[in-house]
Design a protein around this motif. Sequence first.
Motif, PDB file in Angstrom:
ATOM      1  N   TYR A   1       1.310 -36.961  -5.472  1.00 55.36           N
ATOM      2  CA  TYR A   1       0.081 -36.331  -5.875  1.00 55.36           C
ATOM      3  C   TYR A   1      -0.769 -36.891  -7.015  1.00 55.36           C
ATOM      4  O   TYR A   1      -1.642 -36.965  -7.256  1.00 55.36           O
ATOM      5  CB  TYR A   1       0.315 -34.870  -5.777  1.00 55.36           C
ATOM      6  N   SER A   2       0.306 -37.119  -8.081  1.00 52.75           N
ATOM      7  CA  SER A   2      -0.090 -37.618  -9.538  1.00 52.75           C
ATOM      8  C   SER A   2      -0.775 -39.079  -9.335  1.00 52.75           C
ATOM      9  O   SER A   2      -1.453 -39.306  -9.998  1.00 52.75           O
ATOM     10  CB  SER A   2       1.120 -37.638 -10.506  1.00 52.75           C
TER      11      SER A   2
ATOM     12  N   GLU B   1      -2.200 -40.222  -6.932  1.00 51.19           N
ATOM     13  CA  GLU B   1      -3.619 -40.367  -6.512  1.00 51.19           C
ATOM     14  C   GLU B   1      -4.886 -40.220  -7.540  1.00 51.19           C
ATOM     15  O   GLU B   1      -5.757 -40.803  -7.332  1.00 51.19           O
ATOM     16  CB  GLU B   1      -4.094 -38.969  -5.494  1.00 51.19           C
ATOM     17  N   ASN B   2      -4.314 -39.647  -8.731  1.00 50.16           N
ATOM     18  CA  ASN B   2      -5.394 -39.533  -9.768  1.00 50.16           C
ATOM     19  C   ASN B   2      -5.100 -40.442 -10.801  1.00 50.16           C
ATOM     20  O   ASN B   2      -5.766 -40.319 -11.969  1.00 50.16           O
ATOM     21  CB  ASN B   2      -5.322 -37.992 -10.205  1.00 50.16           C
ATOM     22  N   SER B   3      -4.317 -41.712 -10.568  1.00 51.30           N
ATOM     23  CA  SER B   3      -4.036 -42.425 -11.725  1.00 51.30           C
ATOM     24  C   SER B   3      -4.692 -43.726 -11.557  1.00 51.30           C
ATOM     25  O   SER B   3      -4.746 -44.095 -10.345  1.00 51.30           O
ATOM     26  CB  SER B   3      -2.399 -42.598 -11.746  1.00 51.30           C
TER      27      SER B   3
ATOM     28  N   ASN C   1      -2.437 -35.031 -17.551  1.00 53.45           N
ATOM     29  CA  ASN C   1      -3.568 -35.339 -16.717  1.00 53.45           C
ATOM     30  C   ASN C   1      -3.918 -34.403 -15.798  1.00 53.45           C
ATOM     31  O   ASN C   1      -5.118 -33.849 -15.525  1.00 53.45           O
ATOM     32  CB  ASN C   1      -3.772 -36.784 -16.373  1.00 53.45           C
ATOM     33  N   ASN C   2      -2.879 -34.054 -15.027  1.00 50.63           N
ATOM     34  CA  ASN C   2      -3.234 -32.960 -13.815  1.00 50.63           C
ATOM     35  C   ASN C   2      -3.813 -31.565 -14.459  1.00 50.63           C
ATOM     36  O   ASN C   2      -4.546 -31.061 -13.714  1.00 50.63           O
ATOM     37  CB  ASN C   2      -1.780 -33.054 -13.210  1.00 50.63           C
TER      38      ASN C   2
ATOM     39  N   HIS D   1      -7.284 -32.612 -16.448  1.00 48.67           N
ATOM     40  CA  HIS D   1      -8.510 -33.313 -15.935  1.00 48.67           C
ATOM     41  C   HIS D   1      -8.501 -32.743 -14.243  1.00 48.67           C
ATOM     42  O   HIS D   1      -9.615 -32.936 -13.812  1.00 48.67           O
ATOM     43  CB  HIS D   1      -8.226 -34.809 -16.140  1.00 48.67           C
ATOM     44  N   ASN D   2      -7.358 -32.403 -13.902  1.00 49.99           N
ATOM     45  CA  ASN D   2      -7.504 -32.534 -12.118  1.00 49.99           C
ATOM     46  C   ASN D   2      -7.340 -31.166 -11.631  1.00 49.99           C
ATOM     47  O   ASN D   2      -6.936 -30.750 -10.642  1.00 49.99           O
ATOM     48  CB  ASN D   2      -6.180 -33.480 -11.637  1.00 49.99           C
TER      49      ASN D   2
ATOM     50  N   GLU E   1      -5.124 -28.725 -12.354  1.00 48.89           N
ATOM     51  CA  GLU E   1      -3.563 -28.240 -12.006  1.00 48.89           C
ATOM     52  C   GLU E   1      -3.470 -26.974 -12.663  1.00 48.89           C
ATOM     53  O   GLU E   1      -3.735 -26.824 -13.975  1.00 48.89           O
ATOM     54  CB  GLU E   1      -2.536 -29.143 -12.331  1.00 48.89           C
TER      55      GLU E   1
END
Length: 245
Positions: free
Chosen positions: A158-159, A161-163, A199-200, A203-204, A206
Amino acid sequence: MENNYENFLQEYNLFQANREILRNRIFDNFENEIELERLQRIFYEYQNLDVKIRLAFGIREIRLNNFFVSDKENDLKLCHLLYYKLADLWFAYETYIKFYTETVGASKNKIEWIDSIIHLNYAQSIEISHSLELIQEKLSEIYSIQAKRELLIEYLNYSLENSIHGQRRRLIEIIEKVENSQFNLTNNEILTIIYAVRNNFVHNGETTVVPEIFGYQNKVELLKILYPYLAVFTLKISNLTFARV
């Protein structure tokens, strides 16, 4: 909380003493214009670092207005707290990078620098090497259980996907290690996971309960081993860099 971490107090006390040492050096060089200007620039970054570190360590509780949201209890409450503490401490770590650049006159990669040959004196310090051993042991203990390991892998994917760029490459390598039950992660791989969690959260979107694939019980378990590592790590590298002022 932090006072119970091994090597924390000695490094924190040294970190605070360094600030006064720097003040005295500024005073002693008051008539040396070039050196005074250099020390004042360094002091500015060190002061910013000090403020951010103390803010991260100083957060003891997050109190909620029950008109908007109900109080969190036990592990859910601790998970919520550790998210904020980890995020604030990462901001402090990023300020450390500025302090290092001002002190040494050279920049370095935010994550991969720690395991490079040129910085071996950092990675091989007793405090950092011991913190790494502890976190490796705890990862191995917790995620030797297949069901937990699969949940961690799902969260790392999951992490992923946003990296982007280097972070993405490192996460792929970490996932492969975890899939093979290899928990001898390096310092930069631990920092990579911390950066992903940060970051999750920052920024995302979480939260303790989002995403559902890695529930708050699993999140708090992970945060409880990541945060102590980052706390001692940030203090130690700051103190080692200060020796070069």
